[in-house]
Design an enzyme around this catalytic site. Sequence first.
Site, PDB file in Angstrom:
ATOM      1  N   GLU A  74       0.846  -1.198   0.000  1.00 53.40           N
ATOM      2  CA  GLU A  74       0.000   0.000   0.000  1.00 53.40           C
ATOM      3  C   GLU A  74       0.881   1.248   0.000  1.00 53.40           C
ATOM      4  OE1 GLU A  74      -2.876   1.001   3.496  1.00 53.40           O
ATOM      5  OE2 GLU A  74      -1.084   2.246   3.576  1.00 53.40           O
ATOM      6  N   ASP A 131      -5.454  -3.780  -2.147  1.00 50.78           N
ATOM      7  CA  ASP A 131      -5.433  -2.322  -2.372  1.00 50.78           C
ATOM      8  C   ASP A 131      -4.023  -1.878  -2.777  1.00 50.78           C
ATOM      9  OD1 ASP A 131      -4.384  -2.720   0.213  1.00 50.78           O
ATOM     10  OD2 ASP A 131      -5.057  -0.748   0.887  1.00 50.78           O
TER      11      ASP A 131
END
Lengths: 370, 710
Positions: A74, A131
């Site tokens: 991330e 993500d």
Amino acid sequence: MRMRMRRLTPLLPWLCATFFLAMAPMASSQTLSVQPLNLVGTISQADWEAYRSRLVEDNGRVVDTANGNISHSEGQGYGLLLALAAADRSTFEKIWNFTFTELLIRDDGLAAWKWDPAAKPRVTDRNNATDGDLLIAYALAKAGAAWQEPRYTTAAQKLAKAIGKTTFARNGQSLTLLPGAHGFGASDRPDGPVVNLSYWVFEAFPVMAALAPEYEWNRVWRDGVMLLQQTVAGRVRLPADWISLHNGLQPQPADGFPPEFGYNSLRIPLYLLRAGMTDLEWLRALRQRWSAENEGVAVVNVVTGQVRERLTDQGYAILPAALACALDGTPVPEALKTFEPTLYYPSTLYLLAKSLLGEKYPQCVSSAVP
Amino acid sequence: MRLVGSAITIAVAILGFAAIAQQTGTGTDQPPAGSPPPPTPPANGSQPQVDESALRYFASQGDTRRVNAEIARLRALYPNWTPPSDLSQLSGAAGGAAPDPLIERLWNLYREDRIAEVRATITERQTADPSWKPPEELVTALDMVEARRRLTNASDTGQWRTVLQVATESPGLLTCTNVDVMWRVAEAFARTDQPNRTRDVYTYLLQNCANPGERLATLQKALTLLPEPQVTALLQFERKTGETPDDFTSIRDELARRRVERASLDSKLTASAEDLAVVERMIQNTNEAGPVLILGWYNYHHGNPARALELFKTALDRDGGTKAAEGYAMALRALERLADAEAFAYEWRERAPENMKIYLDVATALLSQDPPPRLEPQVLARIVPVVTAQRFSDAAQALGWYSYNTEQIRTARDWFRTALGWKADDEASAYGLALTTQRLNDRAGFNAVVAQWRGRSQRIAELADGTNPAARRQPVAAPAVVAQVPAAQPAESTPPPVQPRPASSRVTVERVETEQTFTRTEANVRRRQSQARSTLGRSCAITRNPAGLTGDSALTRGWCLMEINRPMEAVAAFDQAIATGSGRTREEAAYGKSLAYLRKNMTSEAAVAAAEAPQTRERRVELGASILTQRALAAYRDGRYVETLLALTERARIVPEQNDLLLIRGWSYLKLGRYDDAAKVFRAVQQTGYSEEAAAGLNAIAEVTGQMRY
């Protein structure tokens, strides 16, 4: 539609793949679509230098200063995105070099999510975090287009295909985005599948769809929006960070996680704004809740509505300001216009919001931009 | 971007270069051009290929200071390396061109391993000047470093397909300077079930790379990843002459050690004298317990418990730990030194589960001796709390019989009850409970057992019907209390303390033991049966109640009924013989009875019958093993895999497990989802022949675990 996009820059054909959702079943006349961002040059050199010098090492490692100085996919994704927004090719190249050699080593083509300088091997959890993968692929795709660098575009495409192949999961009628390749699916845990709405980086979906059209990005995007509508329909009107879809019709806070609207979900409104999905009704309710007269940005129990922790760092405070700007044109308070970098996460949120405001709502931040 | 090949293409590619390496043979360098992927063998036999790109650059710039620094650095990395002789020419060739400070900086960053910064600086320069290009050799060098990092990281994280993919995309990595990379690629092939490719990589390495330490390490890696025949085949590449000859003795020794180790657990396998000598030498040359233990188990399982005992003692002295203690106790037991075994195992019982198990087994064996041994009060006093804490029903039952046979009927009753409480389906304990309650005129207790067991146990039913008089054995004279067992009993309803058997009773039973006994062979049984048949003639076939017959007539009738294949009636006759016969008759009858049960496939009854009369050790082993085999097979047929394993384990305790039963064991583990255990067993079988059946098992495991992965 409240906002009209006027500042359209020359786009590659694939950026025109717009996502469009008519909310007919939601008994409203809303229409939602993703509006592409330009990104490049939307963060000032001063702001970026303040961030980079504290949080990015010379080897391209973005350091999570609140978590034992580990790194994760991330953070690398955000780092790439912000370097692009700051038009810093050199730092982008460094962050990519670290990401490529240290994290992009999984057999399935996704990034290992956790890297710890104090451990050996450094990758301490080889699972991915979807993500992170989305952010990396998105930043690479945007950078490949902006700087005409085929290395980035090729890597973006590989990653996009890997995301589509490994993390999309059918659940009843819907197609959902698993937070990781392992441990979240219907067969992995009794309350599975478990998802995290803040892993839908909405603005990335049309870009991914253009890179890997063989996967149903539009559908995953749409089903994510529907899930958000569903989870904010309750009394407290906030989604939990981790949601069990075991009962397809009735999403529940997932077992083993606090039933909280927490650090993860804070990003959802930011992602919605960045994707230009400002017509979503829930954003108005959230603006009310986050206003200074009400509780402000906080970690909230989604069952009881109780506040567990109020978040006052600049990086969190800018979220309601961006919301008020986007929905009502309210200028961003002076105190938030100057970047005071603190820890990795709020600093990142701050620059993501600032980048958005600089590109789409310059009138809300006009005086402070050098 | 190059298309990413599947593992198979990669395998073919690697196989390609390995095959080429074989064709060209040792000492030849260049494989034919155009073979995918082209590996770069060493420039000569002893010199690794060193990345001289930075050195050459500095030389071409005439930068003597940096040239010297780089030479020093490379020498430190590669002790055998010598600088190229053509450096001065390079320097001259630079001519009047001014050195580019940026390129110098790039090479410096590269030397310092600051790869991200090199990339960033190149990008910066190209942004400012799109027509600028970095030196070709720098780009190649960067690609190599990055590929090696990714390959190493992927291998450290077990991402084997990535390892193979990177190797395919950067075949230049596979050189003798990067032996570590080759090892990782070899491992990736092994971890993706391509052991032949692993062997090809090792073969290539052994044929082309010169460093003796790396060559030996290659074989050590092969030992961990390849089947032994393939490791053995690699030994042919040992270089016996030349500047730096190989010494693969340690590898050969390890292979020998493994062969002995395998044979040490399987009495059917014999180790060669040479292999045994290797292990003996290891014992002499090291202070390790490992080889001592191997030789200990080898002797234990090959009929030499006395030597095994010595070795386990040595292993204990060398801190061999719980395994050595287990072996020592087992060797004592095999030598029938049960009292010593109990005392020793007691000290180790808390150290590991297997030590507790051997203690309980040894204690049970000690109590179950026939005649009941004279035990010191403190021995009983320490057995009881352990048995109670472990809830070990076999030992509780043994305590029951020990008490019963020493005329402590009340205590015996309580132990049988306790044993049943721990193991509800323990028929022998139920029988003991029935006997004792009957002896004690405990009507309620007796009726309760009978009500529960009448349908399941013929002998309990007979006890209730009065057809089988209680006296299982003539009780010995009432014991004088030698010592009170300390009252330190654990909480729950433990039976009263067992009194040790007094010495005075010994004579009686020993006399019984010295009577002539019936030798059990198949031929003898057949002879006995046909004799009985001819003695009784037609009357044998007439159904009659054996009650009232004398011991010997009942015995003859039992054999006769066996001859005409009416085993259930034979059981009744044998029972009568057991109840009324002399010691010899009783023993023979008990044997006949267990054969009768075996014929009916009533294995648990056979086991009980076998326990009913004194048996010599060999007979116990022979009968016990065949009963347990039957029981295991029956349980397996019925899909009761836990019981199958129990029976096999019990059997393995008295006789070695042969391959067909090992396979049953493997399949039982598999059915129970214990895949690791199953795999271990199948692999063991595979190594001793039976490879097809074992392979079927291994395939089944792969199939199941493959399905379960996601």
